[in-house]
Design an enzyme around this catalytic site. Structure first.
Site, short mmCIF file in Angstrom:
data_model
loop_
_atom_site.label_atom_id
_atom_site.label_comp_id
_atom_site.label_asym_id
_atom_site.label_seq_id
_atom_site.Cartn_x
_atom_site.Cartn_y
_atom_site.Cartn_z
N LYS A 78 -1.81 1.64 -1.73
CA LYS A 78 -0.85 1.67 -2.68
C LYS A 78 -1.04 0.59 -3.82
O LYS A 78 -0.88 1.10 -5.22
CB LYS A 78 0.50 1.14 -2.29
CG LYS A 78 1.30 2.34 -1.17
CD LYS A 78 2.47 1.60 -0.47
CE LYS A 78 3.27 2.80 0.38
NZ LYS A 78 4.08 2.21 1.33
N VAL B 38 0.27 1.48 8.16
CA VAL B 38 0.76 1.68 9.66
C VAL B 38 -0.16 2.30 10.43
O VAL B 38 -0.07 2.26 11.80
CB VAL B 38 1.96 2.99 9.35
CG1 VAL B 38 1.32 4.30 8.95
CG2 VAL B 38 2.64 2.85 10.73
N SER C 72 -1.04 2.73 3.67
CA SER C 72 -0.23 1.95 2.62
C SER C 72 -1.17 1.20 1.88
O SER C 72 -0.73 0.44 0.82
CB SER C 72 1.07 1.46 3.03
OG SER C 72 2.05 2.13 3.22
N TYR D 262 0.74 12.01 -2.45
CA TYR D 262 0.90 10.81 -1.86
C TYR D 262 0.24 10.92 -0.58
O TYR D 262 -0.33 9.92 0.05
CB TYR D 262 2.68 10.69 -1.88
CG TYR D 262 3.16 9.34 -0.79
CD1 TYR D 262 2.61 8.15 -1.21
CD2 TYR D 262 3.46 9.61 0.22
CE1 TYR D 262 2.84 7.16 -0.30
CE2 TYR D 262 3.90 8.63 1.34
CZ TYR D 262 3.51 7.48 0.87
OH TYR D 262 3.86 6.32 1.58
N TYR E 258 6.15 -5.78 2.99
CA TYR E 258 7.33 -5.41 3.32
C TYR E 258 8.41 -6.55 3.89
O TYR E 258 8.40 -7.49 3.00
CB TYR E 258 7.29 -4.14 4.25
CG TYR E 258 6.51 -3.04 4.07
CD1 TYR E 258 6.31 -2.51 2.76
CD2 TYR E 258 5.59 -2.81 5.06
CE1 TYR E 258 5.48 -1.41 2.75
CE2 TYR E 258 4.75 -1.65 4.81
CZ TYR E 258 4.74 -0.88 3.73
OH TYR E 258 3.86 -0.04 3.70
N1 GLU Z 1 2.06 7.10 5.05
C1 GLU Z 1 2.79 6.35 5.47
C2 GLU Z 1 4.11 6.68 5.38
O1 GLU Z 1 4.49 7.29 4.20
C3 GLU Z 1 2.44 4.87 4.86
C4 GLU Z 1 3.34 3.64 5.50
C5 GLU Z 1 2.52 2.50 5.98
O2 GLU Z 1 1.54 2.56 6.02
O3 GLU Z 1 3.26 1.40 5.96
O4 GLU Z 1 5.07 6.61 6.05
#
Ligand code: GLU
Length: 306
Positions: free
Chosen positions: A68, A260, A65, A190, A242
């Site tokens: 993003k 993550v 993430s 994505y 988050y």
């Molecule tokens: N690629 C992970 C997902 O879509 C990203 C989530 C993250 O890094 O918080 O679940």
């Protein structure tokens, strides 16, 4: 502060927190649970280009993430702010990264830092197919990091095979007309964007470029417009962590984004970019050692923007 002082501070923090073994490896992307829980690297890049590294700062892991903010920047530079705002809000959710909640009436994802928002970004980024989009994304990430980035095909395959939650959200958004086109094609962009391989060294340079209003301090290249950077850094502050965003803001006070895979990038506007990698996560999906290191760096170097 002298070079030796920065280096000594990073070494001290690394020494203090390397014995911390709280947290767990993520299991919902099976390949991510295979990493060494002891991996731990810290990097810091100043806006004059000086960089400091400690521990596993050359170890690669997937960007997840942390991609993003850069996807958000690409979409805004290509389509303009208004077009992106029409499809994605800028409100924090107070929910987890994969929240299925959409905004009332408009059905937009709440913000570009949750998965739903980033899936819309993957849809918005220009390109006839996911291959073209990924070329643009890779080029942008490389301009931000001033390095060539690899791709982790095993993590990508694992995420794609298990990504039904993301798939469900994508279909929900297709139903509301927030996504257009083919869901699998959009998710392809994505999932691939999340699977670029980075080090803390790369990420600190990327964060430093954000801290430097879009000019990479290592290459002097103007990667994005200052206005775009302002928008990115703003949503990192309010939404980047988050359902940990409030506590992060209170105890660290630096615009940031977690992933993550266990990385965190932090942007101290006008001062520096920081990155920590340690894959043991808390229940919000945030690196446990990462939080500790950022809290202490913020306190010791007086980095909070408040
Ligand atoms: N690629 C992970 C997902 O879509 C990203 C989530 C993250 O890094 O918080 O679940």
């Amino acid at each position: 502060m002298l070079d030796e002082d920065y280096q000594a501070l990073l070494e001290e923090l690394h020494e203090t927190y390397k014995s911390f073994d709280e947290g767990t490896l993520p299991t919902y992307i099976p390949e991510l649970s295979l990493v060494n829980p002891q991996d731990f690297g810290i990097s810091l890049t100043l806006l004059d280009g000086r960089s400091f590294h400690v521990g596993h700062s050359q170890r690669t892991f997937t960007i997840q993430s942390m991609v993003k903010p850069f996807l958000y920047g690409i979409a805004m530079e290509q389509l303009g702010e208004e077009a992106v705002l029409e499809r994605i809000g800028v409100e924090p959710t107070g929910d987890a990264f994969n929240t299925i909640k959409l905004q009332p009436k408009t059905h937009r994802p709440y913000n570009p830092m949750v998965n739903a928002g980033a899936i819309v970004l993957a849809n918005l980024i220009q390109g006839d197919n996911h291959r073209e989009k990924i070329v643009t994304i890779k080029k942008t990430l490389e301009d931000f990091s001033a390095s060539d980035l690899g791709f982790d095909i095993r993590v990508y395959t694992s995420e794609k095979a298990m990504g039904h939650h993301n798939r469900a959200m994508a279909y929900l958004m297709l139903n509301f007309g927030i996504l257009t086109g083919h869901v699998e094609e959009i998710l392809e962009s994505y999932f691939q964007a999340c699977s670029f391989m980075v080090t803390t060294k790369d990420l600190a340079a990327m964060a430093a470029t954000l801290a430097n209003k879009g000019v990479n301090p290592l290459t002097q290249k103007e990667v994005m417009q200052p206005r775009t950077i302002k928008n990115i850094v703003c949503v990192m502050m309010t939404c980047g962590m988050y359902d940990f965003a409030g506590q992060w803001s209170y105890t660290v006070g630096i615009p940031a984004k977690s992933g993550v895979s266990g990385g965190i990038i932090g942007v101290v506007p006008g001062r520096m970019g920081i990155s920590v990698y340690s894959p043991l996560l808390d229940e919000t999906g945030t690196s446990v050692r990462g939080i500790r290191v950022f809290q202490e760096l913020s306190r010791r170097l007086d980095l909070s923007i408040y």
